[in-house]
Every structure is written in structure tokens, then in C-alpha cells.
Design a protein around this motif. Structure first.
Motif, PDB file in Angstrom:
ATOM      1  N   MET A 179      -8.941   3.408  -2.586  1.00 21.40           N
ATOM      2  CA  MET A 179      -9.068   2.068  -2.048  1.00 21.40           C
ATOM      3  C   MET A 179     -10.355   1.439  -2.571  1.00 21.40           C
ATOM      4  O   MET A 179     -10.957   1.909  -3.499  1.00 21.40           O
ATOM      5  N   VAL A 200      -9.398  -7.807  -3.034  1.00 17.62           N
ATOM      6  CA  VAL A 200      -8.072  -7.753  -3.649  1.00 17.62           C
ATOM      7  C   VAL A 200      -7.977  -8.861  -4.689  1.00 17.62           C
ATOM      8  O   VAL A 200      -8.292 -10.023  -4.400  1.00 17.62           O
ATOM      9  N   PHE A 248      -0.421  -4.022   3.533  1.00 16.38           N
ATOM     10  CA  PHE A 248      -1.630  -3.228   3.343  1.00 16.38           C
ATOM     11  C   PHE A 248      -2.307  -3.109   4.714  1.00 16.38           C
ATOM     12  O   PHE A 248      -3.525  -3.076   4.835  1.00 16.38           O
ATOM     13  N   GLN A 298       0.848  -1.185   0.000  1.00 16.94           N
ATOM     14  CA  GLN A 298       0.000   0.000   0.000  1.00 16.94           C
ATOM     15  C   GLN A 298       0.886   1.238   0.000  1.00 16.94           C
ATOM     16  O   GLN A 298       1.849   1.340   0.761  1.00 16.94           O
ATOM     17  N   CYS A 346      -7.391  -5.717   7.689  1.00 17.14           N
ATOM     18  CA  CYS A 346      -8.235  -5.204   6.607  1.00 17.14           C
ATOM     19  C   CYS A 346      -9.654  -5.712   6.864  1.00 17.14           C
ATOM     20  O   CYS A 346     -10.118  -6.673   6.233  1.00 17.14           O
ATOM     21  N   ASP A 353     -11.831  -1.852  -4.287  1.00 16.64           N
ATOM     22  CA  ASP A 353     -11.451  -3.068  -5.000  1.00 16.64           C
ATOM     23  C   ASP A 353     -10.086  -2.857  -5.644  1.00 16.64           C
ATOM     24  O   ASP A 353      -9.948  -2.057  -6.568  1.00 16.64           O
ATOM     25  N   ILE A 354      -9.101  -3.590  -5.160  1.00 17.73           N
ATOM     26  CA  ILE A 354      -7.723  -3.426  -5.637  1.00 17.73           C
ATOM     27  C   ILE A 354      -7.375  -4.556  -6.594  1.00 17.73           C
ATOM     28  O   ILE A 354      -7.588  -5.733  -6.284  1.00 17.73           O
ATOM     29  N   ILE A 361     -10.206  -1.213   2.046  1.00 17.54           N
ATOM     30  CA  ILE A 361     -10.103  -2.283   1.065  1.00 17.54           C
ATOM     31  C   ILE A 361     -11.295  -3.226   1.213  1.00 17.54           C
ATOM     32  O   ILE A 361     -11.582  -3.722   2.302  1.00 17.54           O
ATOM     33  N   THR A 362     -11.996  -3.489   0.096  1.00 14.97           N
ATOM     34  CA  THR A 362     -13.121  -4.421   0.122  1.00 14.97           C
ATOM     35  C   THR A 362     -12.799  -5.722  -0.596  1.00 14.97           C
ATOM     36  O   THR A 362     -13.373  -6.768  -0.259  1.00 14.97           O
ATOM     37  N   CYS A 418      -5.842  -1.456   6.435  1.00 18.67           N
ATOM     38  CA  CYS A 418      -6.510  -0.575   5.486  1.00 18.67           C
ATOM     39  C   CYS A 418      -7.983  -0.960   5.424  1.00 18.67           C
ATOM     40  O   CYS A 418      -8.371  -1.889   4.711  1.00 18.67           O
ATOM     41  N   PHE A 450      -2.236  -8.343   4.935  1.00 19.44           N
ATOM     42  CA  PHE A 450      -3.593  -7.781   4.982  1.00 19.44           C
ATOM     43  C   PHE A 450      -4.158  -7.800   6.401  1.00 19.44           C
ATOM     44  O   PHE A 450      -5.380  -7.760   6.595  1.00 19.44           O
ATOM     45  N   MET A 455     -12.432  -6.277   4.037  1.00 17.32           N
ATOM     46  CA  MET A 455     -12.112  -7.053   2.840  1.00 17.32           C
ATOM     47  C   MET A 455     -12.933  -8.331   2.839  1.00 17.32           C
ATOM     48  O   MET A 455     -12.790  -9.184   3.712  1.00 17.32           O
TER      49      MET A 455
END
Length: 325
Positions: free
Chosen positions: A53, A86, A77, A44, A103, A55-56, A83-84, A80, A100, A106
Motif C-alpha cells: 500500500m 492514489v 478500497f 483493492q 481511507c 502511493d497507489i 493508502i496515502t 485501507c 475510498f 489518504m
């Protein structure tokens, strides 16, 4: 007379500090560290704003200057919450330590086929993850990798996994379904919660590791596939809801106290062709503690040899049929 003066010699010591990550650059709101050659780790960017941020999608390659690099590892990341999801490319080999962690929003992430290692804390506290499939090339899952993934309901373990670290699934209190395809897991230091009611051991599994299903009181039935050769110590200990089990044809060795405290186990289908003998002691005999619970014991058509002490003390069995084999 004046003595000859020797010149003083000064040695300049130059210390080079080596680093596996040479320097970082940023492209499209993602930061990259060069690991060596044309390989980079993606993280990130500290320049990232909330708006970037969500959908990455991480690319398989990235260009910087006149060089094109392969993206082979994920970095941090951390925490974060924007983030929803990855999407990782097939170029990824390692999901790095704590990548992650935290997150919490996510909901989805793919584990690409080329990933070999999931390091410690990689998905810790990813509260919104619901399903995970560990791809077939992953060999190692680190300590606390999925700790406190509190909404995770199903997980599939790939066939190459050999090591699962400490408390990898601690706090995953909603997991209901596990598909276990690991052929030869040598080190299993984790455990699943009693919330698991469905545990499928895949065809191709050769070793059931120590304590694999220990304490899964919600399991009703287990089928040991024909590919399994060894069942480790305590593999099904305290599966108090387990009522029936099928032993596959290639099982040739069973560890100690495998079915200890399986107080509901009433039916056994034994298909092992030539399992080694057991000793006349409580820990060795797989069903020794179930004298008053097992009422049905069936030998399959491929059984060639009945091990010593296999059914000793099972005083609730009325009839046993031996196949022609």
C-alpha cells in the motif's frame, strides 16, 4: 381394459444468473472485475499486504491472458488506512460507491478529466484529504460523497456538475475556500459549513441553485458574474457576515428570500440590465428585510430597467444615481 399410459414429461429449468461483473483477476496487487466487453473495475486485492500500500498508481489498461482491458471504474478500497495517495488514469469514468470510504490516511487523489460520476460515499471519512478539484466532465456527485473529510480546506466544483446529493459535504468543518463553476446545477441537496470565508462563483455559471450559500456566516462579499441568469430561492439566506454584493448584468430573475437574514448587508451594486418585476410582498422583494441595513445602492452603467419594488422600504439610502442607460 388398461388405459393408455401417457409418458410423463419433465421440464428442466435452467436459470442463468446474470452479473455485470463477470469474474475477477489480480495483477500487481490490484483486483479487476470485468464489466463487459473490454472494460474493467479496479479494486483493492484481498491478497494485498501493508507493504504494497502507500502511493497507489492505477493503470489505464491491464492485460489478462490474451486480452487487454480498459480500467474505467474504481471499486472498493474500503478502509485501507495504509493508502496515502492514489493516482487515477484518464480512462476512469466512474468513481464507484464507497470506493475510498474510510481511507483515513489518504492525503491526495486526482479526479481525472474523463470522470462523469462520483457515487455515494466515495470519499467518506477520508480524514486526511486537504484539497479536491472536481473535473469539468463530472455531472453527478452522490450522497455523502465527501462526508467527514474533516481536514478538507478547499474544493473546486467543475462546470458540468448538475446534481449534488444529500449531505455530500457534511462534517467538512474546515473548508475555507469554494470555487463554484457549475453552470447549471439543477439539484443541490447539500450545504457547506460556516467555516467558508471565500466563495467564488465562476464566469460561465448561469444558475445559482437553491440555498447554495445559505448559512455561510463567514462570507464578507459576493460577486455574481455577468453570466448568471437566475438566482435561486434562499441562495444567500443567513449569510450574516455579508456586507456587499454585486449583481451581474444578465440576471433576469431572482427567487424568494434570497438575502433573508443577511443582517450586515450594507452595499449593493446592481448591474442587471433587465430583471423582471418583483411583487409587493416580503418573500419576493430581494432586499425587503434589509430596510435598516442597506445604505448604498448603485446602479451600473448597463442597467436599462429598474424592476418594480426593487428598493421599496430601504429607508437608510440617502442618494441613488441612475446611469444614462
Amino acid at each position: 381394459m388398461q388405459k393408455n399410459m401417457k409418458p410423463k414429461i419433465f421440464t428442466l429449468l435452467i436459470v442463468f444468473i446474470a452479473s455485470s461483473e463477470l469474474f475477477a483477476f489480480t495483477v500487481d496487487n490490484l483486483s479487476y472485475s470485468i464489466l463487459g466487453g473490454d472494460s474493467v473495475k479496479v479494486s483493492q486485492s484481498y491478497m494485498t499486504t501493508d507493504a504494497t500500500m502507500g502511493d497507489i498508481v492505477i493503470p489505464a489498461t491491464v492485460s489478462y491472458g490474451e486480452q487487454t482491458y480498459r480500467v474505467v471504474e474504481t471499486g472498493s478500497f474500503f478502509a485501507c488506512q495504509k493508502i496515502t495517495s492514489v493516482t487515477l488514469p484518464n480512462s476512469i469514468i466512474t468513481i464507484g460507491e464507497g470506493s475510498f470510504n474510510g481511507c483515513t490516511n489518504m492525503t491526495t487523489i486526482n479526479i481525472p478529466n474523463n470522470v462523469r460520476t462520483i457515487k455515494s460515499d466515495a470519499f467518506r471519512d477520508c480524514w486526511s484529504l486537504q484539497t479536491i478539484t472536481i473535473s469539468n466532465n463530472v455531472t453527478s456527485i452522490g450522497d455523502y460523497a465527501f462526508t467527514n473529510c474533516t481536514n478538507l480546506v478547499s474544493i473546486t466544483i467543475g462546470d458540468s456538475v448538475k446534481n449534488i446529493g444529500q449531505k455530500a459535504f457534511t462534517g467538512c468543518t474546515k473548508i475555507d475556500s469554494v470555487v463554484w463553476n457549475a453552470k447549471n446545477c439543477e439539484n443541490y441537496a447539500s450545504g457547506f459549513y460556516p467555516s467558508v470565508t471565500k466563495f467564488i462563483i465562476g464566469e460561465g455559471v448561469e444558475i445559482i441553485p437553491l440555498g447554495l450559500c445559505g448559512g455561510l456566516s463567514g462570507l464578507d462579499t459576493i460577486v455574481i458574474p455577468n453570466s448568471v441568469e437566475y438566482i435561486g430561492n434562499y441562495a444567500f439566506r443567513s449569510c450574516t457576515g455579508l456586507s456587499s454584493i454585486t449583481i451581474g448584468t444578465n440576471v433576469d430573475s431572482i427567487g424568494e428570500n434570497v438575502f433573508q437574514n443577511c443582517t450586515s448587508l450594507a452595499s449593493v451594486e446592481w448591474n442587471a440590465r433587465h430583471c423582471v418585476d418583483f411583487n409587493d410582498n416580503a418573500s419576493s422583494k430581494p432586499f425587503s428585510a434589509l430596510a435598516n441595513t442597506i445604505t448604498s445602492f448603485t446602479f451600473g452603467n448597463e442597467v436599462e430597467y429598474v424592476p418594480a419594488y426593487l428598493c421599496k422600504g430601504l429607508n437608510k439610502i440617502d442618494t441613488i444615481y441612475f446611469p444614462n442607460s
